[in-house]
Design a protein around this motif. Structure first.
Motif, PDB file in Angstrom:
ATOM      1  N   ALA A 104     -61.856  23.459  53.802  1.00 32.58           N
ATOM      2  CA  ALA A 104     -61.386  23.177  52.439  1.00 32.58           C
ATOM      3  C   ALA A 104     -61.935  21.854  51.906  1.00 32.58           C
ATOM      4  O   ALA A 104     -61.245  21.107  51.212  1.00 32.58           O
ATOM      5  CB  ALA A 104     -59.851  23.170  52.396  1.00 32.58           C
ATOM      6  N   GLY A 105     -63.173  21.544  52.266  1.00 34.35           N
ATOM      7  CA  GLY A 105     -63.817  20.340  51.764  1.00 34.35           C
ATOM      8  C   GLY A 105     -63.545  19.082  52.559  1.00 34.35           C
ATOM      9  O   GLY A 105     -64.035  18.001  52.187  1.00 34.35           O
ATOM     10  N   ALA A 106     -62.776  19.171  53.660  1.00 34.40           N
ATOM     11  CA  ALA A 106     -62.484  17.994  54.474  1.00 34.40           C
ATOM     12  C   ALA A 106     -63.742  17.521  55.205  1.00 34.40           C
ATOM     13  O   ALA A 106     -64.638  18.305  55.501  1.00 34.40           O
ATOM     14  CB  ALA A 106     -61.384  18.317  55.486  1.00 34.40           C
ATOM     15  N   GLN A 107     -63.785  16.235  55.514  1.00 30.64           N
ATOM     16  CA  GLN A 107     -64.912  15.676  56.247  1.00 30.64           C
ATOM     17  C   GLN A 107     -64.953  16.216  57.671  1.00 30.64           C
ATOM     18  O   GLN A 107     -63.929  16.566  58.247  1.00 30.64           O
ATOM     19  CB  GLN A 107     -64.811  14.150  56.296  1.00 30.64           C
ATOM     20  N   GLY A 108     -66.164  16.226  58.261  1.00 31.73           N
ATOM     21  CA  GLY A 108     -66.308  16.562  59.668  1.00 31.73           C
ATOM     22  C   GLY A 108     -66.459  18.044  59.932  1.00 31.73           C
ATOM     23  O   GLY A 108     -66.673  18.853  59.025  1.00 31.73           O
ATOM     24  N   ASN A 109     -66.350  18.421  61.200  1.00 32.44           N
ATOM     25  CA  ASN A 109     -66.492  19.800  61.653  1.00 32.44           C
ATOM     26  C   ASN A 109     -65.581  19.998  62.850  1.00 32.44           C
ATOM     27  O   ASN A 109     -65.802  19.395  63.911  1.00 32.44           O
ATOM     28  CB  ASN A 109     -67.952  20.098  62.026  1.00 32.44           C
ATOM     29  N   TRP A 110     -64.563  20.822  62.707  1.00 36.77           N
ATOM     30  CA  TRP A 110     -63.612  21.020  63.804  1.00 36.77           C
ATOM     31  C   TRP A 110     -64.280  21.596  65.044  1.00 36.77           C
ATOM     32  O   TRP A 110     -63.779  21.395  66.168  1.00 36.77           O
ATOM     33  CB  TRP A 110     -62.455  21.909  63.350  1.00 36.77           C
ATOM     34  N   LEU A 111     -65.421  22.261  64.886  1.00 34.74           N
ATOM     35  CA  LEU A 111     -66.119  22.819  66.046  1.00 34.74           C
ATOM     36  C   LEU A 111     -66.836  21.747  66.868  1.00 34.74           C
ATOM     37  O   LEU A 111     -67.348  22.031  67.950  1.00 34.74           O
ATOM     38  CB  LEU A 111     -67.104  23.898  65.601  1.00 34.74           C
ATOM     39  N   ASP A 112     -66.868  20.530  66.365  1.00 40.11           N
ATOM     40  CA  ASP A 112     -67.412  19.411  67.146  1.00 40.11           C
ATOM     41  C   ASP A 112     -66.355  18.778  68.044  1.00 40.11           C
ATOM     42  O   ASP A 112     -66.678  17.889  68.841  1.00 40.11           O
ATOM     43  CB  ASP A 112     -67.974  18.326  66.209  1.00 40.11           C
ATOM     44  N   GLN A 113     -65.114  19.211  67.925  1.00 41.86           N
ATOM     45  CA  GLN A 113     -64.016  18.536  68.610  1.00 41.86           C
ATOM     46  C   GLN A 113     -63.747  19.108  70.001  1.00 41.86           C
ATOM     47  O   GLN A 113     -63.818  20.317  70.226  1.00 41.86           O
ATOM     48  CB  GLN A 113     -62.733  18.650  67.789  1.00 41.86           C
ATOM     49  N   THR A 114     -63.377  18.212  70.911  1.00 45.51           N
ATOM     50  CA  THR A 114     -62.792  18.613  72.184  1.00 45.51           C
ATOM     51  C   THR A 114     -61.278  18.635  72.017  1.00 45.51           C
ATOM     52  O   THR A 114     -60.731  18.146  71.021  1.00 45.51           O
ATOM     53  CB  THR A 114     -63.153  17.631  73.301  1.00 45.51           C
ATOM     54  N   MET A 115     -60.577  19.181  73.014  1.00 45.40           N
ATOM     55  CA  MET A 115     -59.118  19.144  72.965  1.00 45.40           C
ATOM     56  C   MET A 115     -58.619  17.698  73.007  1.00 45.40           C
ATOM     57  O   MET A 115     -57.615  17.350  72.372  1.00 45.40           O
ATOM     58  CB  MET A 115     -58.511  19.953  74.110  1.00 45.40           C
ATOM     59  N   ASP A 232     -72.561  26.542  66.614  1.00 42.06           N
ATOM     60  CA  ASP A 232     -71.419  25.625  66.607  1.00 42.06           C
ATOM     61  C   ASP A 232     -70.320  26.116  67.532  1.00 42.06           C
ATOM     62  O   ASP A 232     -69.702  25.334  68.261  1.00 42.06           O
ATOM     63  CB  ASP A 232     -70.870  25.485  65.179  1.00 42.06           C
ATOM     64  N   ARG A 233     -70.061  27.412  67.497  1.00 43.56           N
ATOM     65  CA  ARG A 233     -68.989  27.964  68.341  1.00 43.56           C
ATOM     66  C   ARG A 233     -69.367  27.863  69.818  1.00 43.56           C
ATOM     67  O   ARG A 233     -68.521  27.534  70.648  1.00 43.56           O
ATOM     68  CB  ARG A 233     -68.730  29.422  67.954  1.00 43.56           C
ATOM     69  N   TRP A 234     -70.620  28.137  70.154  1.00 47.05           N
ATOM     70  CA  TRP A 234     -71.056  28.014  71.542  1.00 47.05           C
ATOM     71  C   TRP A 234     -70.879  26.572  72.027  1.00 47.05           C
ATOM     72  O   TRP A 234     -70.395  26.331  73.139  1.00 47.05           O
ATOM     73  CB  TRP A 234     -72.513  28.444  71.683  1.00 47.05           C
ATOM     74  N   ARG A 235     -71.237  25.619  71.180  1.00 49.85           N
ATOM     75  CA  ARG A 235     -71.068  24.212  71.538  1.00 49.85           C
ATOM     76  C   ARG A 235     -69.587  23.884  71.738  1.00 49.85           C
ATOM     77  O   ARG A 235     -69.209  23.181  72.691  1.00 49.85           O
ATOM     78  CB  ARG A 235     -71.678  23.329  70.447  1.00 49.85           C
ATOM     79  N   PHE A 236     -68.737  24.394  70.848  1.00 47.11           N
ATOM     80  CA  PHE A 236     -67.292  24.157  70.946  1.00 47.11           C
ATOM     81  C   PHE A 236     -66.738  24.720  72.245  1.00 47.11           C
ATOM     82  O   PHE A 236     -66.000  24.036  72.976  1.00 47.11           O
ATOM     83  CB  PHE A 236     -66.608  24.797  69.740  1.00 47.11           C
ATOM     84  N   VAL A 237     -67.072  25.953  72.555  1.00 45.25           N
ATOM     85  CA  VAL A 237     -66.572  26.573  73.788  1.00 45.25           C
ATOM     86  C   VAL A 237     -67.115  25.834  75.006  1.00 45.25           C
ATOM     87  O   VAL A 237     -66.384  25.607  75.984  1.00 45.25           O
ATOM     88  CB  VAL A 237     -66.943  28.070  73.826  1.00 45.25           C
TER      89      VAL A 237
END
Length: 340
Positions: A104-115, A232-237
């Motif tokens: 929704a226009g927020a900064q960043g990418n949640w798929l870059d995050q670790t737990m 992105d999803r492969w990197r996230f997983v």
């Protein structure tokens, strides 16, 4: 398909009915909360969030900090959270949630995050909320669903002053959860033994690539996934597939409510209940399983990606999507924590 999109489809399908029953629809979506859009600062990037305050009562209010499950989530999870916020408001608690990074226009990418990144993000939101005049800094707890089960315990261990942690449909081990989900969904659609075996072999090949630290190009070249994950999803997983809360749960000092759906196809709720009971002191843990409920603690026959009936219920009676007693359980539990 998002809840918001499903609601729009339902609205189109029953346009004539909505015209005649418009007042009823408006009433059903008039929740007893006051929503404010807020910018949560102090973390890796500003978070665009929603603070849902009770309409009645005097502040400062207690606060429930929401931790999303998997996927691209808006602050209100496409309106799915509003009945839950209303239940907490009835007990004198505000709720705080935010759009995941990149949504929704927020900064960043949640798929870059670790737990771990998500845990740090949650801590930043708690610290921000403690500076708000309408929030009682001494009465803050967590609510989280699914993937949040690998986020909230880390936060709770580092912040034993939290009043509670509410874990909904959470798993224990990422790899085992994925296999359970595959088996459960195939069983639900009555897949043949041959199909099950083929899908398990495909999954085992993918897990082997993760354990080898394979690149995305190698994954694309060797996998039989259809469709394949995005890069992105492969990197996230790859960053998160080793998530396991077995060792952290015994360190919990925060009262914990574990809520499970009997017909959860995503998570092995029997394993989750067993591990929590074996790890968390009995005086801190409450476990409740809802008969006929899905992973989201929604009535199983209403938690479908398609179908007119679930869409109509979401439009005309959104509170009744949830399993009987779920919203009351949330309200009663946090109300009890007000004085403890």
């Amino acid at each position: 398909m998002s809840w918001k999109r499903r609601l729009l489809i339902a609205s189109s399908c029953v346009a004539a009915l909505v015209v005649s029953a418009g007042g009823w629809v408006i009433t059903q979506h008039d929740f007893d909360i006051r929503e404010q859009r807020v910018t949560i600062t102090g973390g890796a990037q500003p978070l665009q969030g929603t603070l849902a305050l009770p309409k009645q009562g005097d502040d400062p209010f207690g606060l429930v900090v929401f931790v999303h499950g998997d996927g691209a989530a808006t602050a209100d999870r496409d309106e799915f959270y509003r009945p839950i916020w209303e239940s907490f408001a009835a007990a004198g608690y505000a709720s705080l949630s935010w759009d995941k990074p990149g949504v929704a226009g927020a900064q960043g990418n949640w798929l870059d995050q670790t737990m771990h990144d998500r845990a740090v993000e949650t801590e930043a939101a708690i610290a921000w909320a403690r500076g708000r005049s309408e929030i009682d800094a001494g009465r803050i707890g967590l609510w989280g669903i699914s993937q949040a089960g690998w986020v909230m315990p880390e936060v709770a261990v580092r912040h034993p002053e939290l009043r509670f942690m509410i874990a909904v449909g959470t798993a224990v081990d990422w790899i085992r959860q994925g296999e359970y989900n595959l088996r459960a969904e195939l069983r639900e659609r009555h897949a043949t033994d041959d199909e099950l075996s083929a899908q398990l072999r495909r999954r085992e090949a993918g897990v082997a690539l993760l354990r080898e630290g394979a690149s995305y190009d190698r994954y694309r070249a060797t996998t039989t996934d259809s469709p394949p994950m995005s890069e992105d999803r492969w990197r996230f997983v790859s960053k998160n597939y080793q998530s396991d809360i077995t060792e952290i749960l015994p360190q919990l000092k925060v009262p914990t409510l574990l809520l499970l759906g009997e017909r959860d196809l995503n998570v092995d709720v029997a394993e989750t209940a067993r591990v929590y009971r074996d790890s968390v002191p009995a005086n801190l843990l409450t476990v409740k399983t809802f008969p006929g409920a899905s992973h989201n603690i929604v009535k199983f026959d209403l938690d479908k990606p398609d179908g007119l009936r679930p869409l109509l219920v979401a439009l005309f009676a959104p509170r009744s999507l949830y399993a009987p007693g779920y919203l009351d359980t949330l309200r009663e539990y946090v109300a009890h924590r007000l004085n403890h």
